[in-house]
Design a protein around this motif. Structure first.
Motif, PDB file in Angstrom:
ATOM      1  N   THR B  33     -31.965  21.144  11.984  1.00  0.00           N
ATOM      2  CA  THR B  33     -32.801  19.948  11.974  1.00  0.00           C
ATOM      3  C   THR B  33     -32.379  19.057  13.138  1.00  0.00           C
ATOM      4  OG1 THR B  33     -33.104  20.070   9.603  1.00  0.00           O
ATOM      5  CG2 THR B  33     -33.531  17.948  10.627  1.00  0.00           C
ATOM      6  N   LEU B  34     -33.378  18.596  13.872  1.00  0.00           N
ATOM      7  CA  LEU B  34     -33.068  17.813  15.071  1.00  0.00           C
ATOM      8  C   LEU B  34     -34.284  16.980  15.408  1.00  0.00           C
ATOM      9  CD1 LEU B  34     -31.363  17.404  17.746  1.00  0.00           C
ATOM     10  CD2 LEU B  34     -32.619  19.326  18.654  1.00  0.00           C
ATOM     11  N   SER B  35     -34.068  15.724  15.789  1.00  0.00           N
ATOM     12  CA  SER B  35     -35.215  14.964  16.269  1.00  0.00           C
ATOM     13  C   SER B  35     -34.848  14.286  17.582  1.00  0.00           C
ATOM     14  CB  SER B  35     -35.677  13.955  15.225  1.00  0.00           C
ATOM     15  OG  SER B  35     -34.663  13.012  15.018  1.00  0.00           O
ATOM     16  N   VAL B  36     -35.831  14.244  18.473  1.00  0.00           N
ATOM     17  CA  VAL B  36     -35.604  13.728  19.814  1.00  0.00           C
ATOM     18  C   VAL B  36     -36.535  12.546  20.027  1.00  0.00           C
ATOM     19  CG1 VAL B  36     -35.602  14.305  22.255  1.00  0.00           C
ATOM     20  CG2 VAL B  36     -35.081  16.073  20.576  1.00  0.00           C
ATOM     21  N   LYS B  37     -35.960  11.424  20.477  1.00  0.00           N
ATOM     22  CA  LYS B  37     -36.782  10.231  20.710  1.00  0.00           C
ATOM     23  C   LYS B  37     -37.324  10.258  22.132  1.00  0.00           C
ATOM     24  CE  LYS B  37     -34.380   7.295  17.468  1.00  0.00           C
ATOM     25  NZ  LYS B  37     -33.482   8.368  17.030  1.00  0.00           N
ATOM     26  N   PRO B  38     -38.475   9.617  22.359  1.00  0.00           N
ATOM     27  CA  PRO B  38     -39.026   9.601  23.717  1.00  0.00           C
ATOM     28  C   PRO B  38     -38.036   8.974  24.685  1.00  0.00           C
ATOM     29  CG  PRO B  38     -40.648   8.778  22.149  1.00  0.00           C
ATOM     30  CD  PRO B  38     -39.369   8.942  21.400  1.00  0.00           C
ATOM     31  N   GLY B  39     -37.873   9.589  25.865  1.00  0.00           N
ATOM     32  CA  GLY B  39     -37.012   9.054  26.905  1.00  0.00           C
ATOM     33  C   GLY B  39     -35.554   9.442  26.775  1.00  0.00           C
ATOM     34  N   GLU B  40     -35.227  10.192  25.729  1.00  0.00           N
ATOM     35  CA  GLU B  40     -33.835  10.594  25.528  1.00  0.00           C
ATOM     36  C   GLU B  40     -33.464  11.746  26.454  1.00  0.00           C
ATOM     37  OE1 GLU B  40     -31.239  10.647  21.497  1.00  0.00           O
ATOM     38  OE2 GLU B  40     -33.276  11.340  21.270  1.00  0.00           O
ATOM     39  N   PHE B  41     -32.166  11.849  26.748  1.00  0.00           N
ATOM     40  CA  PHE B  41     -31.642  12.997  27.481  1.00  0.00           C
ATOM     41  C   PHE B  41     -30.690  13.702  26.535  1.00  0.00           C
ATOM     42  CE2 PHE B  41     -30.147  14.450  31.912  1.00  0.00           C
ATOM     43  CZ  PHE B  41     -29.631  15.622  31.416  1.00  0.00           C
ATOM     44  N   ILE B  42     -31.141  14.868  26.047  1.00  0.00           N
ATOM     45  CA  ILE B  42     -30.364  15.600  25.054  1.00  0.00           C
ATOM     46  C   ILE B  42     -29.792  16.845  25.714  1.00  0.00           C
ATOM     47  CG2 ILE B  42     -30.564  16.957  22.938  1.00  0.00           C
ATOM     48  CD1 ILE B  42     -31.489  14.620  21.817  1.00  0.00           C
ATOM     49  N   ALA B  43     -28.537  17.129  25.455  1.00  0.00           N
ATOM     50  CA  ALA B  43     -27.952  18.365  25.951  1.00  0.00           C
ATOM     51  C   ALA B  43     -27.602  19.243  24.767  1.00  0.00           C
ATOM     52  CB  ALA B  43     -26.729  18.069  26.795  1.00  0.00           C
ATOM     53  N   VAL B  44     -27.936  20.526  24.870  1.00  0.00           N
ATOM     54  CA  VAL B  44     -27.594  21.462  23.804  1.00  0.00           C
ATOM     55  C   VAL B  44     -26.601  22.452  24.381  1.00  0.00           C
ATOM     56  CG1 VAL B  44     -28.446  23.149  22.153  1.00  0.00           C
ATOM     57  CG2 VAL B  44     -29.862  21.185  22.757  1.00  0.00           C
ATOM     58  N   LEU B  45     -25.420  22.491  23.783  1.00  0.00           N
ATOM     59  CA  LEU B  45     -24.355  23.357  24.272  1.00  0.00           C
ATOM     60  C   LEU B  45     -24.137  24.501  23.317  1.00  0.00           C
ATOM     61  CD1 LEU B  45     -21.474  20.964  25.309  1.00  0.00           C
ATOM     62  CD2 LEU B  45     -22.443  22.743  26.737  1.00  0.00           C
ATOM     63  N   GLY B  46     -23.639  25.584  23.840  1.00  0.00           N
ATOM     64  CA  GLY B  46     -23.305  26.692  22.962  1.00  0.00           C
ATOM     65  C   GLY B  46     -23.033  27.914  23.806  1.00  0.00           C
ATOM     66  N   HIS B  47     -22.179  28.813  23.337  1.00  0.00           N
ATOM     67  CA  HIS B  47     -21.937  30.018  24.129  1.00  0.00           C
ATOM     68  C   HIS B  47     -23.078  31.007  23.893  1.00  0.00           C
ATOM     69  CE1 HIS B  47     -20.683  32.443  20.728  1.00  0.00           C
ATOM     70  NE2 HIS B  47     -20.132  31.338  20.265  1.00  0.00           N
TER      71      HIS B  47
END
Lengths: 271, 286
Positions: B33-47
């Motif tokens: 579950t994830l929500s992203v707001k307008p204008g956000e900079f989200i980074a998703v990390l993982g191997h």
């Protein structure tokens, strides 16, 4: 190693011929080739030569680029010329041992050679002055009527342009694979033709696998960019006929009228 | 309203044998579950294999959830009539720069997206010029993409997405095949677009690239295992190491120093911060 393959061999220059609508060039080249097929008389060929020469001069393409078009076919040309020269019966002008060269043979060879060269140079001029992209969109636009019979015009044009885009990438990849195999002791040079072909199998298999992977990636990237076939698609540079296209057609019609007139005036040489 | 809403998304890759019988199921994304707001900079990390790319492809309606829902600007990706709108709203930049360029000239490629959307010719021209200028590739507009460097190709791909005027761009490991200079160019471009108001979702396994993000999500085995600001995430060095993620050198050095008793705040991201922290220590001692 495969060297640089340049398809379409576009010669970059700014000339009235370059700026013509690709459809105009395609139609004129096609009709020009047909005109060479219909008439077989020196007078018509002189007309065609003058037409081609003036088009070449206007296009600013150097003659040596046009002559390069002979490179892949010179052997066939010489071979068929010799066949025509030696094996055409008729009134002999020169004979030595079993070789007879007849007047008809010389005439026929001359006509055949000039026709071939006019054809090659003419189509060459078109590909030299038109980028593959423009040629593809011209084909798409000219074949549009075929949509009525559900012929996939847009799809074929899109396939052609993607193929053109990926040829250099795949050539590059082939070279990489061949070098990788060579460094592990593969031998592509020695042996007879069958051995050479066989030695290419280890190159083709990885090449095919990577081509399919690339195709999958590209399809996804295209879909992500809202590609959904030709329906409702616009173009950044739509093809538009301009005044110069009218002028080009006028010149070409003048050429056609001249050759039709001359072709009927001077008796055709059958052969 | 959130621009991207992922509600308990689960996705299974189903392997089948030649007859079509199910051989095995791999759960790539597991109840995320994830929500992203307008204008956000989200980074998703993982191997590799953590499910981050699979998750990204759901946002763009390239994959359909096995369970759960993905909403982009309120549109459910399950509704296939909305796919074009969703893809127009959420563009995507992929990993391999060679396999996502369609055009034979840089500007032709950038025009591909707007052409698909049926934008009129004059406006396509304007959008192409604007997008190429935004990524600093305008001077190359007449070049053959094959002859560009990896970083330049990726910037052309980014221009190709921005020309569609998206609200959100998903970067699916855009730097994995680039050299350090190209990597920097691409990340800088992403940050610049974010400043201009575009929501950015950056998928990566390079920790250095996430320092500028508003929020970092760390994924492992299809689940979001950590979430927080870069500072919060980078202060949890042992956990990151356990997930086989390499922490930036500076962060690791700061953490090690802290373990040896120096008074250094957690989650150091830049060299400047570390230097300041060490200077502060020296002053306190003296």
């Amino acid at each position: 190693m495969i060297r640089d393959i340049t398809l379409g061999k576009y010669y970059n220059a700014d000339s009235p011929v370059h700026r013509l609508d690709p459809r105009t060039k395609l139609i004129i080249t096609f009709a020009y080739l047909i005109s060479l097929f219909i008439y077989k008389s020196p007078a018509v060929y002189i007309c065609a030569f003058i037409f081609l020469l003036s088009a070449t001069l206007v296009s600013k393409v150097p003659f040596k680029y046009i002559l390069k078009g002979l490179k892949p076919v010179w052997f066939i040309l010489i071979f068929t010329s010799l066949m025509n020269l030696f094996f055409t019966g008729g009134e002999p002008v020169f004979s030595w041992w079993r070789i007879n060269i007849s007047r008809e043979g010389i005439e026929r060879t001359g006509l055949m050679l000039s026709r071939f060269m006019l054809m090659i140079f003419g189509s060459n001029l078109m590909t030299l002055t038109t980028t593959p992209t423009r040629l593809t969109s011209a084909l798409e636009s000219l074949m549009k009527p075929l949509k009525v019979i559900h012929f996939p015009v847009h799809e074929i044009a899109m396939m052609m342009s993607i193929a053109l885009r990926f040829i250099p990438i795949l050539v590059d990849e082939t070279n990489k694979i061949m070098k990788a195999q060579l460094s592990r002791g593969a031998d592509f040079e020695s042996g007879n033709i069958f051995r050479k072909v066989k030695s290419l199998v280890p190159v083709l298999v990885p090449l095919f696998i990577s081509a399919f992977r690339r195709a999958g990636d590209l399809a996804m990237a295209m879909e992500a960019r809202c590609y959904h076939g030709g329906e409702g698609r616009t173009q950044m540079n739509p093809l538009r006929y301009a005044r110069r296209d009218g002028a080009a057609f006028a010149v070409f019609i003048f050429y056609i009228i001249t050759i039709v007139f001359w072709g009927s005036l001077i008796p055709r040489i059958t052969g | 309203m959130d621009i991207v809403e992922i509600n308990s998304l689960t996705f299974d890759y189903i392997r089948r044998d030649e007859e079509g019988n199910v051989e095995g199921i791999t759960t790539a994304v597991d109840d995320l579950t994830l929500s992203v707001k307008p204008g956000e900079f989200i980074a998703v990390l993982g191997h590799n294999g953590s499910g981050k790319s699979t998750m990204a492809r759901h946002i763009n309606a390239m994959l359909m959830p096995t369970e759960g829902n993905v909403l982009v600007k309120g549109m459910n990706t399950r509704n296939s009539e909305k796919h074009l709108d969703i893809r127009k709203c959420a563009g995507m930049v992929f990993q391999n720069p060679d396999n996502q360029i369609v055009g034979q000239l840089v500007e032709e490629d950038v025009a591909f997206g707007p052409e698909n959307l049926g934008v009129p010719a004059d406006e396509i021209r304007a959008r192409v010029d604007e997008s190429l200028k935004a990524v600093g590739m305008y001077a190359y507009r007449k070049n053959d993409p094959v002859k560009l460097s990896g970083g330049q190709k990726q910037r052309v791909s980014i221009a190709g997405v921005t020309a569609m005027h998206p609200d959100c761009i998903i970067f699916d490991e855009p730097t994995a095949m680039l050299d350090p200079a190209g990597r920097k160019d691409v990340i800088e471009t992403a940050k610049k677009l974010n400043r201009e108001g575009i929501t950015i979702i950056l998928i990566t396994h390079y920790m250095e690239e996430v320092t500028g993000a508003d929020r970092v999500i760390v994924m492992n085995k299809g689940k979001a295992v950590m979430e927080g600001t870069p500072k919060e995430i980078f202060s949890r060095v042992p956990e990151l190491k356990a997930l086989r993620l390499t922490v930036p050198q500076v962060t690791e050095l700061a953490w090690e120093l802290k373990q040896r008793g120096l008074d250094i705040p957690a989650g150091i991201l830049t060299e400047a911060e570390l230097i300041a922290a060490i200077r502060g220590n020296a002053r306190n001692d003296g």
